[in-house]
Design a protein around this motif. Structure first.
Motif, short mmCIF file in Angstrom:
data_model
loop_
_atom_site.label_atom_id
_atom_site.label_comp_id
_atom_site.label_asym_id
_atom_site.label_seq_id
_atom_site.Cartn_x
_atom_site.Cartn_y
_atom_site.Cartn_z
N PHE A 126 0.83 -1.20 0.00
CA PHE A 126 0.00 0.00 0.00
C PHE A 126 0.87 1.26 0.00
O PHE A 126 0.67 2.17 -0.79
CB PHE A 126 -0.90 -0.03 1.23
CG PHE A 126 -1.80 1.16 1.36
CD1 PHE A 126 -2.99 1.23 0.66
CD2 PHE A 126 -1.45 2.22 2.18
CE1 PHE A 126 -3.83 2.32 0.78
CE2 PHE A 126 -2.28 3.33 2.30
CZ PHE A 126 -3.47 3.37 1.60
N GLY A 127 1.87 1.28 0.88
CA GLY A 127 2.72 2.46 1.01
C GLY A 127 3.51 2.74 -0.25
O GLY A 127 3.64 3.89 -0.69
N ARG A 128 4.04 1.68 -0.86
CA ARG A 128 4.84 1.89 -2.06
C ARG A 128 3.95 2.31 -3.22
O ARG A 128 4.33 3.12 -4.06
CB ARG A 128 5.65 0.64 -2.42
CG ARG A 128 6.65 0.18 -1.37
CD ARG A 128 7.18 1.29 -0.51
NE ARG A 128 8.11 2.19 -1.18
CZ ARG A 128 8.44 3.39 -0.74
NH1 ARG A 128 7.90 3.87 0.36
NH2 ARG A 128 9.29 4.13 -1.41
N GLN A 129 2.75 1.75 -3.26
CA GLN A 129 1.82 2.15 -4.31
C GLN A 129 1.41 3.60 -4.15
O GLN A 129 1.27 4.33 -5.14
CB GLN A 129 0.58 1.23 -4.27
CG GLN A 129 0.94 -0.18 -4.72
CD GLN A 129 -0.22 -1.14 -4.59
OE1 GLN A 129 -1.15 -0.92 -3.81
NE2 GLN A 129 -0.18 -2.22 -5.35
N LEU A 130 1.27 3.99 -2.90
CA LEU A 130 0.89 5.38 -2.61
C LEU A 130 1.92 6.37 -3.18
O LEU A 130 1.55 7.33 -3.87
CB LEU A 130 0.79 5.47 -1.10
CG LEU A 130 0.52 6.69 -0.26
CD1 LEU A 130 0.25 6.20 1.13
CD2 LEU A 130 1.60 7.70 -0.28
N VAL A 131 3.19 6.12 -2.92
CA VAL A 131 4.19 7.07 -3.44
C VAL A 131 4.29 6.98 -4.96
O VAL A 131 4.55 7.98 -5.62
CB VAL A 131 5.58 6.89 -2.81
CG1 VAL A 131 5.64 7.57 -1.48
CG2 VAL A 131 6.01 5.47 -2.71
N ALA A 132 4.07 5.79 -5.49
CA ALA A 132 4.11 5.66 -6.95
C ALA A 132 2.99 6.48 -7.58
O ALA A 132 3.20 7.17 -8.59
CB ALA A 132 3.99 4.20 -7.36
#
Ligand SMILES: Nc1ncnc2c1ncn2[C@@H]1O[C@H](COP(=O)(O)OP(=O)(O)OP(=O)(O)O)[C@@H](O)[C@H]1O
Ligand SMILES: Nc1ncnc2c1ncn2[C@@H]1O[C@H](COP(=O)(O)OP(=O)(O)OP(=O)(O)O)[C@@H](O)[C@H]1O
Ligand SMILES: [Mg+2]
Ligand SMILES: [Mg+2]
Lengths: 322, 503, 329, 322
Positions: free
Chosen positions: D195-201
């Motif tokens: 979730f977190g990595r998708q958020l920054v992407a």
């Protein structure tokens, strides 16, 4: 080859463009028509004059904000700068008309210039730079007014008051000032090289640099403009109120941003019109006026209704844009 | 071609060095551009070509060295660098708009001039519509028109043909020829050898930021040029041979992907494509013929008015997420706006789409990521200082490889490749092509979109030709020749086969 | 004067016993203005409130006007400016537009309402301003001002403070919102009031913006850096109540170790006073209804009206808080 | 027209660059250190446990809101409604306190979740720009809170509930503990989860993220919902500390404080990056600034101007260089 494709697209594009551009205008016309029918006093000349006058101060600020937002920026300082402009005008009015007018323009223009320089030269986010100058301008205002203890009055008979209170056919001078600025603003935006630079800067900053657009200069100019116009709006308000009121302008930046966005200007930059902004001002002021016309609305409900209206307008616009 | 080479330099660079956070992009580079010459600037991805150009034009300040310019330079940068939201005409004349007598911009004249100017480049699009609505290739032509119209003494073109299809390449080369006749000096960057040999007088080869060769081009055999670029001996390259791109694949009988009647008005109209596992299907067509749209419609990134997409016989819901889950992946054409996530590292860009697979209960596993990333960096020879380097700092070609890696690590069943070798250097291109082959052999279904006809002809087992958003024909086996394809693409361009025969 | 003798509570509250002895300058009669005569019964009266009724003072103020209008059979039109000065001007104009023949205005600010007064003048509508004095001309721009004397409130708070501390102590002032003239006056009154008592020194003055949580936060800071603070003057009750919470959290006993005096007279503050955690409250009386309508009626009859009518403010301290609690708003 | 550019001699360029880069990443920690040092030297009674506790307790609600804001900013968005959501949470508490504190708190959090999800829906599904989408709730939300509470401040007496604001565990105030835990959770969320990595992407390049098959809408709605819940938590804690439900003033201007803290902490407003530790220190820095100004008894005017200067200085150091 591509001929068939490209021939078909312009008409389609043109039609959607008309709808997009007119989205806010359609909403405004509808609102006005309905209000006129439902509230008998809405259409009275007195009410319309007052509506236009109230809108004119916001419009002057929002025109500057339009330029800023088209460059992809934002100016949160306008509310404070507006109040500061009013105080400076009132203080300056003791030295005559020219000082009363020039002082706020120069000082507020300077604050805008500093905003612009910080944003353009140091790559800091406009949001945060202008948030800081929001605080700074309030602080400066408090210094000038001895922590708000002094409110400078403008003599009722001074020429400066006439600028805010004078009328033509009952329509106040500030309305004409705003109208002239709107026309000028539209012209500058669409018909001058500076205007094109504003669009290019907001549309694709990196590319604009490579295309030889003076991006930094353009940014400095739009923030200076925004500061100056906020100062002018403050001066006009002071003339209208006959005093440099210290408690005004809080949260005004959000109103200004809202009207610009309602008017169809993209917050991400690169697209927008002054006319749209003027229509946005009209919409917001009509909404406020209607809430007043309802009369019996509990004060707590008023902001709920404003919020809902704002939501409806932006959602509608968004749907039209599809 | 070149008539006389006057020997007064317009640009002289001496000992230029440029370092970016740890990467030395240029090292003590000397470079001279003579008046009136067409100078090829070549090198692998990340060799420093674009950086040298940006130093020349003053976008980057060199750390050391001296640059002498004599004359006005006009540049077409590698990525289209115009303003998509502004109208085509505004883009063309930005900074030198025609004025009326009040000093205001004369919009009518600007539009008229723009339309007139662009007609010369074969573009008939509405000049008052936003530039962003044009196809990438058309935008590239607008950039070219703008640069040429600026009346410069030097025109620099950084991979101008990378998003053009054959017919437009011809137009562009024609323009270059015209400029050359007017005595304007040109720096020409391209990875396409044919073009270089057709038009360039001299060549400078950069390798790892160092100028390894400058001299006349004609006398330099191709193989030697490649060896200079790659830093490998001629022999080594000869042994390696040309790639075996395009060998026949063994395809199953049943198509894994069946797209039928894809319609998205007004761009595509009832396009049907079927691909079997292990098959490479090429999508050919002119600019704007709807190839990108077809790919986007298949993966669900384009709202469609009609049509179905089946993967192994099962319909796929119309979202990218669902399509990805069903095993479809797409390498987008425009890597800058639709591909890389500039702020994130190379590692994060690679694993992005595969993240859920590399996680347990939503918590990511770093070691799994590192393993995959290492594999792909090696396999695709991605040039990075570390997997943690920001992807925005890579050269264009290396970014493209990162994106390829992103898709490969999702282990797709169907791979849609929109211009996969765009902007990739010769060495990498051969590798990518070999990779496509290998993937097909492993049973992947590949849809290949390319503006380079040769790439399509060599690589694809079957070609679907699009015209104005509809399928204009399918070619297979013996029909896979230049002439056949060009005929199918559009009747009017068959005369292009003349050019084809020149090389 | 009547100030020193606190008004005894009646069932109607202190407003019923308002003093009108503070009239300044010549009075204002209807004959002088040439305004028409209006019978209050059945008349349309407009009331422009300045802020949301989110604090007890505003709630009580609006309620008092509404009640009195109903009692006298007048039709009340009501607007709320939501703390926006320009909106208040529009509000007043629209009230006139909607047929108000008499106006009661609670100004948002002392300055800046001139355009609204001019509109009222043009339509010959008398305006009574309440709770905050404006800088325009009485009798010409507006009829009269009914309200408290904020400077006086500050002075009375100072007297309470002197009494409670015995004339020695270190005082922290929690200021109201900056730029607000209520803040300015209550500060001035208080400082003047303690000027003759050398034992009392002000060690800190910081704004709590008339807000309970800000008052609390500022107090928490001040008690840490100046642990020797023995008295707090809060320019409204809300900040005072916040200060009580802050002092308790810091291990002090408000009302005992640290004396707290504030202005307003809200139920919360007076209750604390009853509980012994507070020192004194100077009332700022919000019950303007009866006085405002009386004034309008007298004006209608042709009587002379003074320029300023001071409403009497009560005062609470530990001795009378319990018995007067019902009066707090 | 021959122009020659001579590059600067390349001495110490490298080390200077490294130094600015280090400062850029660690500026906010340095600033906190400097301010602590200043206070230790020049502020009376600063180095006491009580004082540090006070600072942390005051910073806790801001931090909780700022954590959510950092996530939203990471997606290239912004949430102006956090203050209004705090007010809503405050207004809900007294309604359900009769049924026990747990019920009241749960209801408040649910309202926060709904408000946040609504924002997320507007941004992700309707496609309205975050500033405007959340502006509607900023305007309407507080009004709604006041309507719910009938405009009244309500004194709270439930001992258990009030203990949230006054109690402590092993000497650490409950609210500080909660804020600390939430910071850890959010740090884990951004750095260690899909979730977190998708958020920054998504914040880094939304179009690319969509084409990469990321669940863009789900992530966006999730981020705004989390922010809503965090704002509600902050509202609950602040309410219990105040011992009163005060929807009129609860969280006023909190959006600006939170944004300032996030940006000062080194998270760029342009999205694609979230710095959780930086945000924590950004909040602490702003808290210390306020404390310092109050403790040195500076007038409001000067205090505001100094705050402006410090914000500019902090952001200037941490700015992304072109
Ligand atoms: N802004 C930047 N920051 C950091 N590194 C950079 C930057 N720009 C370029 N580089 C690095 O400099 C080197 C040269 O890049 P450049 O873009 O000049 O390559 P190129 O020769 O144009 O390659 P291509 O053929 O792929 O376009 C690469 O290693 C690249 O990663
Ligand atoms: N006339 C047009 N109006 C609007 N958008 C267009 C138009 N032409 C092209 N585009 C846009 O440009 C992009 C590429 O265009 P298109 O798909 O038509 O080209 P293509 O057939 O894929 O050829 P190529 O890949 O060589 O550009 C598409 O994303 C499309 O949205
Ligand atoms: Mg390059
Ligand atoms: Mg394409």
């Amino acid at each position: 080859m591509t001929a068939t494709l490209t021939k078909a697209t312009p008409t389609m594009a043109a039609r959607t463009k008309v709808l997009q551009r007119q989205g806010a205008a359609v909403a405004l016309v509808l609102m006005v028509a309905v209000s006129w029918l439902v509230f008998p006093r809405f259409g009275s000349l007195d009410n319309l004059r007052d509506l236009a006058l109230q809108g004119s101060f916001l419009a002057v600020i929002a025109i500057g904000m339009t330029f800023v937002i088209i460059t992809g920026g934002i100016d949160l300082s306008v509310g404070s700068v507006y109040a500061l402009g009013g105080v400076l005008a009132a203080w300056g009015s003791q030295y005559g008309f020219l000082v009363a007018l020039a002082l706020p323009l120069v000082v507020c223009g300077l604050i805008g210039l500093i905003n612009g320089l910080l944003i353009a030269r140091t790559n800091m986010a406009p949001f945060i730079v202008t948030l800081a100058s929001l605080l700074f301008a309030r602080g400066l205002l408090l210094v000038i007014t001895d922590e708000g203890a002094n409110t400078y009055q403008i003599p009722a008979d001074s020429a400066f008051v006439e600028l805010g209170r004078g009328t033509v056919f009952g329509f106040g001078y500030p309305i004409f000032v705003a109208a002239v600025l709107a026309v000028l603003g539209g012209m500058v935006l669409n018909r001058t090289n500076f205007g094109q630079n504003v669009f290019a800067t907001g549309g694709a900053e990196q590319s604009a640099v490579l295309l030889g657009v003076p991006v930094a200069k353009t940014k400095v100019l739009v923030y200076t403009m925004s500061g100056t116009l906020a100062g002018l709006a403050g001066a006009l308000t002071a003339a209208y109120l006959q005093s440099g009121v210290t408690v005004i302008g809080v949260g005004l930046e959000l109103d200004a941003i809202a009207v610009v966005v309602i008017g169809g200007t993209l917050l991400t930059g690169g697209m927008g019109t002054v006319l749209g902004t003027v229509i946005g001002v009209g919409l917001i002021k009509v909404i406020q006026n209607v809430i007043n016309q309802i009369g019996t609305l509990d004060s707590n409900y008023q902001s709920v209704v404003s919020g809902v209206f704002l939501l409806i307008v932006v959602v509608l616009q968004r749907i039209l844009r599809r | 071609m070149p008539t006389e080479i006057p020997s007064s330099p317009v640009i002289e660079v001496a000992g230029v060095t440029k370092t970016f956070a740890g990467v030395q992009a240029l090292r003590d580079v000397d470079f001279t551009l003579q008046r009136g010459e067409i100078h090829a600037l070549v090198g692998e991805n990340g060799a420093g070509k674009s950086t040298l150009i940006k130093v020349l034009t003053g976008i980057h300040t060199p750390d050391a060295g001296r640059i002498t310019r004599d004359g006005h330079i006009s540049t077409i940068y590698q990525e289209v660098n115009l303003v998509p939201l502004m109208s085509v005409s505004a883009n063309l004349f930005l900074g030198r708009e025609p004025r009326n007598r009040f000093g205001l911009i004369d919009r009518a004249r600007r539009d008229a001039d723009a339309a007139e100017l662009l007609r010369g480049y074969g573009i008939t699009a509405d000049v008052s519509s936003p530039l962003g609505t044009l196809a990438v290739g058309e935008q590239q032509m607008v950039a070219l028109a703008r640069a040429v119209a600026a009346e410069a003494d030097v025109v620099i073109m950084d991979e101008p043909t990378s998003s053009l299809e054959p017919r437009e390449v011809e137009t562009l080369l024609g323009v270059v020829q015209k400029l050359h006749e007017e005595g304007i000096a040109i720096i020409y960057v391209s990875h396409r050898m044919d073009e270089l040999y057709r038009i360039c007088d001299t060549v400078t080869v950069l390798r790892d930021g160092v100028n390894v060769h400058s001299g006349p081009l004609k006398e330099l055999p191709r193989i030697e040029l490649v060896s200079l670029m790659l830093g490998r001996s001629v022999k080594e390259i000869e042994n390696h041979g040309t790639t075996a791109f395009g060998e026949d694949h063994h395809a199953d009988a049943e198509p894994v992907l069946e797209a039928t009647g894809l319609t998205s008005k007004p761009r595509i109209n009832g396009v049907s494509v079927a691909i079997r596992p292990g098959e490479v299907v090429g999508l050919a067509g002119l600019l704007g013929s709807g190839r990108t749209e077809t790919a986007k419609a298949i993966i669900g990134a384009l709202p469609i008015d009609g049509g179905t997409v089946l993967v192994a016989g099962t319909p796929v819901p119309r979202t990218v997420k669902a399509a990805t889950r069903a095993g479809i992946s797409m390498l987008a054409e425009d890597r800058k706006t639709e591909g890389i996530i500039p702020n994130l590292s190379v590692r994060e860009n690679i694993v992005l789409a595969a993240l859920p697979r590399l996680s347990r209960f939503g918590v990511t596993s770093r070691s799994k990521q590192d393993r995959i990333v290492d594999t792909f960096i090696k396999r695709l020879r991605i040039k990075v200082s570390s997997p943690e380097q920001k992807v925005a700092e890579l050269s264009g070609g290396n970014q493209q490889k990162v994106l390829l890696a992103r898709w490969l690590c999702t282990e797709p069943r169907i791979l849609l490749l929109d211009e996969p070798t765009r902007g990739i250097d010769v060495g990498a291109k051969a590798e990518v092509q070999a990779l496509i082959d290998e993937l097909a052999r492993e049973g992947l279904a590949v849809l290949l979109i390319s503006s380079e006809l040769d790439e399509l002809l060599d690589g694809a087992d079957r070609l679907v030709v699009l015209r104005d958003g509809s399928v204009a024909g399918e070619l297979e086996g013996d029909q896979l020749t230049r002439e056949h394809v060009l005929k199918a693409i559009a009747a009017e361009v068959t005369d292009d086969s003349d050019h084809a025969s020149t090389h | 004067t009547s100030r020193e003798t606190p008004t005894t509570a009646t069932s109607e509250g202190p407003a019923a016993s308002a003093a009108q002895n503070q009239s300044a300058g010549p009075g204002c009669a209807r004959s002088k203005t040439g305004y028409p005569q209006i019978d209050l019964k059945g008349a349309v009266v407009g009331f422009s409130q300045s802020e949301k009724e989110a604090n007890p003072f505003r709630t009580a103020e609006t309620q008092s006007i509404r009640d009195e209008a109903a009692k006298r059979g007048a039709e009340l039109l009501y607007t709320n400016a939501q703390s926006d000065l320009n909106k208040q001007i529009s509000d007043i104009k629209s009230l006139i537009d909607r047929g108000a023949k008499l106006l009661i205005v609670a100004p948002l600010n002392s300055d800046g309402l001139q355009p609204a007064f001019d509109a009222a003048k043009a339509k010959q509508v008398p305006v009574v301003t309440i709770d905050r004095k404006v800088s325009s001309q009485p009798c010409t721009d507006y009829l009269t001002f009914i309200g408290s004397d904020f400077v006086e409130q500050g002075k009375r708070a100072a007297q309470q403070m002197i009494k409670a501390t015995g004339g020695t102590g270190k005082i922290a002032i929690l200021l109201g919102a900056s730029g607000n003239n209520v803040t300015v006056d209550r500060t001035k009154g208080f400082k003047d009031g303690i000027a003759g008592t050398p034992g009392l020194t002000v060690v800190a003055e910081q704004t709590g913006e008339f807000d309970r949580s800000k008052g609390q936060a500022v107090m928490e800071q001040l008690i840490q850096s100046n642990p020797d603070i023995t008295a707090v003057y809060a320019e409204n009750d809300e900040m005072g109540v916040g200060a009580v919470t802050a002092l308790k959290a810091a291990g002090k006993q408000p009302g005992k170790d640290v004396k707290i005096v504030s202005v307003d007279g809200t139920r919360n503050a007076v209750q604390l006073l009853v509980d012994g955690s507070y020192t004194g409250v100077v009332e700022s009386n919000p019950r303007f209804g009866p006085l405002a309508f009386d004034t309008l009626e007298k004006f209608g009859k042709g009587d002379e009206i003074p320029n300023t009518i001071v409403i009497s403010d009560d005062e609470y301290d530990s001795t009378n808080a319990a018995q007067k609690l019902a009066n707090a708003y | 027209m021959t122009q020659t550019t001579q590059a600067p001699t390349k001495t110490a360029v490298g080390s200077a660059a490294a130094r600015t880069r280090w400062l850029q990443d660690n500026g906010v920690y340095v600033a906190v250190g400097v301010l602590l040092l200043f206070n230790a030297l020049f502020t009376a009674n600063f180095l006491t446990l009580g004082n540090f506790t006070t600072q942390l307790v005051q910073a806790a609600p801001v931090l909780i809101v700022a954590l959510g804001m950092a996530l939203v900013i990471g997606t290239e968005g912004v949430d102006l409604s956090v203050g209004a959501v705090m007010a809503l949470a405050a207004a809900i508490i007294p309604l359900y306190l009769g049924a026990g504190p747990l019920v009241a708190i749960t209801m408040a959090l649910v309202v926060g979740l709904l408000a946040g999800a609504f924002n997320g829906f507007l941004v992700a599904r309707v496609g309205i720009q975050p500033i405007v989408a959340t502006l509607a709730l900023l305007v309407g939300g507080r009004g709604l809170a006041l309507v719910i509470a009938d405009g009244q401040l309500v004194q709270l007496h439930d001992e258990t509930f009030l203990a949230l604001g006054t109690g402590d565990v092993a000497g650490i105030p409950v609210s500080v503990l909660i804020a600390g835990l939430l910071a850890l959770v959010i740090a884990g969320l951004t750095n260690r989860t899909t979730f977190g990595r998708q958020l920054v992407a998504i914040g880094g390049n939304r179009k690319a993220a969509t084409l990469a098959g990321l669940p863009v809408n789900r992530v966006l709605i999730g981020v705004y919902a989390i922010t809503g819940v965090l704002a509600a938590i902050a509202g609950v804690l602040a309410t219990s500390r105040l011992a009163a439900s005060d929807p009129a003033d609860m969280g006023l201007l909190m959006e600006l404080s939170a944004i300032t803290a996030v940006v000062v902490g080194g998270t760029p407003l342009t999205g694609g990056k979230v710095r959780v530790l930086g945000t924590v220190f950004g909040v602490i820095l702003m808290q210390l600034v306020r404390a310092t100004l109050i403790k040195h008894n500076l007038p409001d005017s000067i205090a505001q101007m100094i705050q402006a200067a410090i914000i500019i200085a902090a952001v200037y150091v941490a700015r992304e260089r072109r």
